[in-house]
Scaffold this active site. Structure first.
Site, PDB file in Angstrom:
ATOM      1  N   SER A  77     -17.161 -27.627 -11.767  1.00  0.00           N
ATOM      2  CA  SER A  77     -16.885 -28.884 -10.493  1.00  0.00           C
ATOM      3  C   SER A  77     -15.617 -28.626 -10.556  1.00  0.00           C
ATOM      4  O   SER A  77     -14.938 -30.120 -10.490  1.00  0.00           O
ATOM      5  CB  SER A  77     -17.114 -29.775 -10.578  1.00  0.00           C
ATOM      6  OG  SER A  77     -19.099 -29.696 -11.041  1.00  0.00           O
ATOM      7  N   ASN A 124     -16.387 -17.917  -7.222  1.00  0.00           N
ATOM      8  CA  ASN A 124     -17.709 -17.251  -7.601  1.00  0.00           C
ATOM      9  C   ASN A 124     -18.527 -17.846  -6.386  1.00  0.00           C
ATOM     10  O   ASN A 124     -19.502 -19.133  -6.840  1.00  0.00           O
ATOM     11  CB  ASN A 124     -18.460 -18.281  -9.155  1.00  0.00           C
ATOM     12  CG  ASN A 124     -19.349 -17.621  -9.348  1.00  0.00           C
ATOM     13  OD1 ASN A 124     -19.953 -16.702  -8.417  1.00  0.00           O
ATOM     14  ND2 ASN A 124     -20.560 -18.080 -10.994  1.00  0.00           N
ATOM     15  N   HIS A 147     -22.281 -15.829 -17.540  1.00  0.00           N
ATOM     16  CA  HIS A 147     -22.395 -16.494 -16.339  1.00  0.00           C
ATOM     17  C   HIS A 147     -23.869 -17.638 -16.728  1.00  0.00           C
ATOM     18  O   HIS A 147     -25.099 -17.579 -17.480  1.00  0.00           O
ATOM     19  CB  HIS A 147     -22.020 -16.285 -14.729  1.00  0.00           C
ATOM     20  CG  HIS A 147     -22.683 -18.073 -14.540  1.00  0.00           C
ATOM     21  ND1 HIS A 147     -23.191 -18.984 -14.279  1.00  0.00           N
ATOM     22  CD2 HIS A 147     -21.187 -18.344 -13.634  1.00  0.00           C
ATOM     23  CE1 HIS A 147     -22.956 -19.847 -13.336  1.00  0.00           C
ATOM     24  NE2 HIS A 147     -21.560 -19.845 -13.184  1.00  0.00           N
ATOM     25  N   GLU A 185     -25.615 -18.939 -15.362  1.00  0.00           N
ATOM     26  CA  GLU A 185     -26.713 -19.472 -14.461  1.00  0.00           C
ATOM     27  C   GLU A 185     -27.776 -18.282 -14.425  1.00  0.00           C
ATOM     28  O   GLU A 185     -29.229 -18.555 -14.498  1.00  0.00           O
ATOM     29  CB  GLU A 185     -26.400 -19.711 -13.222  1.00  0.00           C
ATOM     30  CG  GLU A 185     -25.887 -20.350 -13.068  1.00  0.00           C
ATOM     31  CD  GLU A 185     -25.189 -20.725 -11.658  1.00  0.00           C
ATOM     32  OE1 GLU A 185     -25.176 -19.876 -10.938  1.00  0.00           O
ATOM     33  OE2 GLU A 185     -24.366 -21.710 -11.233  1.00  0.00           O
ATOM     34  N   LYS A 202     -21.431 -16.860  -6.117  1.00  0.00           N
ATOM     35  CA  LYS A 202     -23.091 -16.954  -6.502  1.00  0.00           C
ATOM     36  C   LYS A 202     -23.885 -17.190  -4.914  1.00  0.00           C
ATOM     37  O   LYS A 202     -23.953 -15.746  -4.407  1.00  0.00           O
ATOM     38  CB  LYS A 202     -23.176 -18.131  -6.808  1.00  0.00           C
ATOM     39  CG  LYS A 202     -23.080 -19.012  -7.469  1.00  0.00           C
ATOM     40  CD  LYS A 202     -22.960 -20.349  -8.215  1.00  0.00           C
ATOM     41  CE  LYS A 202     -22.005 -21.229  -9.198  1.00  0.00           C
ATOM     42  NZ  LYS A 202     -22.264 -22.233  -9.977  1.00  0.00           N
ATOM     43  N   GLY A 223     -21.413 -27.666 -11.111  1.00  0.00           N
ATOM     44  CA  GLY A 223     -22.068 -27.652  -9.617  1.00  0.00           C
ATOM     45  C   GLY A 223     -23.057 -28.901  -9.739  1.00  0.00           C
ATOM     46  O   GLY A 223     -23.157 -29.443  -8.585  1.00  0.00           O
ATOM     47  N   GLU A 235     -17.057 -22.344 -19.231  1.00  0.00           N
ATOM     48  CA  GLU A 235     -17.692 -23.343 -17.907  1.00  0.00           C
ATOM     49  C   GLU A 235     -19.087 -24.270 -19.349  1.00  0.00           C
ATOM     50  O   GLU A 235     -19.910 -24.163 -19.216  1.00  0.00           O
ATOM     51  CB  GLU A 235     -18.196 -22.539 -17.564  1.00  0.00           C
ATOM     52  CG  GLU A 235     -17.604 -21.763 -16.426  1.00  0.00           C
ATOM     53  CD  GLU A 235     -17.980 -21.045 -15.195  1.00  0.00           C
ATOM     54  OE1 GLU A 235     -17.423 -21.746 -14.033  1.00  0.00           O
ATOM     55  OE2 GLU A 235     -19.371 -20.395 -15.247  1.00  0.00           O
ATOM     56  N   GLY A 276     -16.875 -22.641  -8.410  1.00  0.00           N
ATOM     57  CA  GLY A 276     -18.102 -22.079  -7.926  1.00  0.00           C
ATOM     58  C   GLY A 276     -17.802 -23.175  -6.109  1.00  0.00           C
ATOM     59  O   GLY A 276     -17.895 -22.541  -4.914  1.00  0.00           O
TER      60      GLY A 276
HETATM   61  P1  PGA Z   1     -18.925 -25.120  -9.842  1.00  0.00           P
HETATM   62  O1  PGA Z   1     -19.551 -23.418 -10.238  1.00  0.00           O
HETATM   63  O2  PGA Z   1     -17.791 -25.338  -9.615  1.00  0.00           O
HETATM   64  O3  PGA Z   1     -19.426 -24.946  -8.759  1.00  0.00           O
HETATM   65  O4  PGA Z   1     -19.339 -26.712 -10.448  1.00  0.00           O
HETATM   66  C1  PGA Z   1     -18.677 -23.152 -11.005  1.00  0.00           C
HETATM   67  C2  PGA Z   1     -18.734 -21.977 -11.732  1.00  0.00           C
HETATM   68  O5  PGA Z   1     -20.588 -22.137 -11.961  1.00  0.00           O
HETATM   69  O6  PGA Z   1     -18.543 -20.884 -12.182  1.00  0.00           O
END
Ligand code: PGA
Length: 253
Positions: free
Chosen positions: A215, A9, A97, A99, A11, A175, A169, A236
């Site tokens: 993460s 992803n 997601h 976000e 983003k 993140g 998630e 991510g």
């Molecule tokens: P991250 O994001 O691996 O940077 O934690 C994962 C995601 O939001 O899909």
């Protein structure tokens, strides 16, 4: 046997040229050596999807979008439809997601409409669910995730579930560099399967692929992906570097 998926992803990262360079590096280093055991999926920003179409042509790497609108088309300034993604060769779309839930106020109800539209147009949703830190501290994380799964899959029938992937998630892990432990993730994945069994049946619960995201990186992937109910990762930050993404793909094999 559930085939593992490692999905990136991206983003809101990478300009067109940067995306093309990363895709090219991925393609070259993967050398088309993923196909049998792991499905590799790249979800770049919309503008870079044509680059994915070019770069991944003739390889087993699949690609997708990070969102769609729930209507077919029309006066929705700034939005992208499922058909538009399908027309440029997308196979997947990330939906719900955290976000999008957090910054764009997407509700389970709205996400449900998007899941329905994606399936109708032949896209496979990667449906994201997960609790916040506050919810975990209150001990209501299983209830929250069960509610998300149930409401987001409303009116999706058993046949539709063949094309749905779920990504657990935990919001507190996205993140932040703070990963769920393999046991915490495994426990929630088992809960999600229970929710699916209640909504559908044991067969569907047993064959739906449930990814972990939050993460996941080249260091912790092997342990997380070694859990029996974790069927891959939604990555991510670590998907933005070819080498770390490839290490995660290797860990999934
Ligand atoms: P991250 O994001 O691996 O940077 O934690 C994962 C995601 O939001 O899909």
């Amino acid at each position: 046997m559930r085939k593992k998926i490692v999905a990136g992803n991206w983003k809101m990262n990478k300009t067109f040229d940067e995306a093309k360079a990363l895709m090219n590096e991925l393609k070259t280093k993967l050398n088309n050596d993923t196909s049998e055991i792991v499905e590799v999926v790249v979800c770049p920003p919309f503008l870079c999807i044509p680059a994915a179409k070019d770069e991944f042509a003739g390889t087993s790497v699949r690609y997708g979008g990070q969102n769609i609108h729930f209507k077919d088309d029309g006066a929705f300034t700034g939005e992208i439809s499922a058909s538009m993604l399908k027309a440029v060769g997308c196979e997947y779309v990330i939906l719900g997601h955290s976000e999008r839930r957090q910054y764009f106020h997407e509700t389970n109800h709205l996400i449900n409409f998007k899941v329905i539209k994606a399936l109708e147009k032949g896209l496979k949703p990667i449906l994201c669910v997960g609790e916040t830190l506050e919810q975990r501290e209150q001990g209501i994380e299983k209830k929250i995730v069960d509610e998300q799964v149930t409401l987001c899959l409303k009116d999706i029938n058993a046949a539709g579930m063949d094309n749905v992937v779920i990504a657990y998630e935990p919001v507190w892990a996205i993140g932040t560099g703070k990963t769920a432990t393999p046991q915490q993730a495994e426990e929630m994945h088992i809960e999600i399967r229970k929710s699916l069994e209640n909504l559908y049946n044991a067969t569907i619960a047993g064959r739906t692929r449930i990814l972990y995201g939050g993460s996941m990186n080249d260091k912790n992937a092997k342990e997380l992906l070694g859990m029996s109910n974790i069927d891959g990762g939604l990555i991510g930050g670590a998907a933005l570097k070819a080498d770390s993404f490839i290490t995660i793909i290797e860990a999934a094999k």
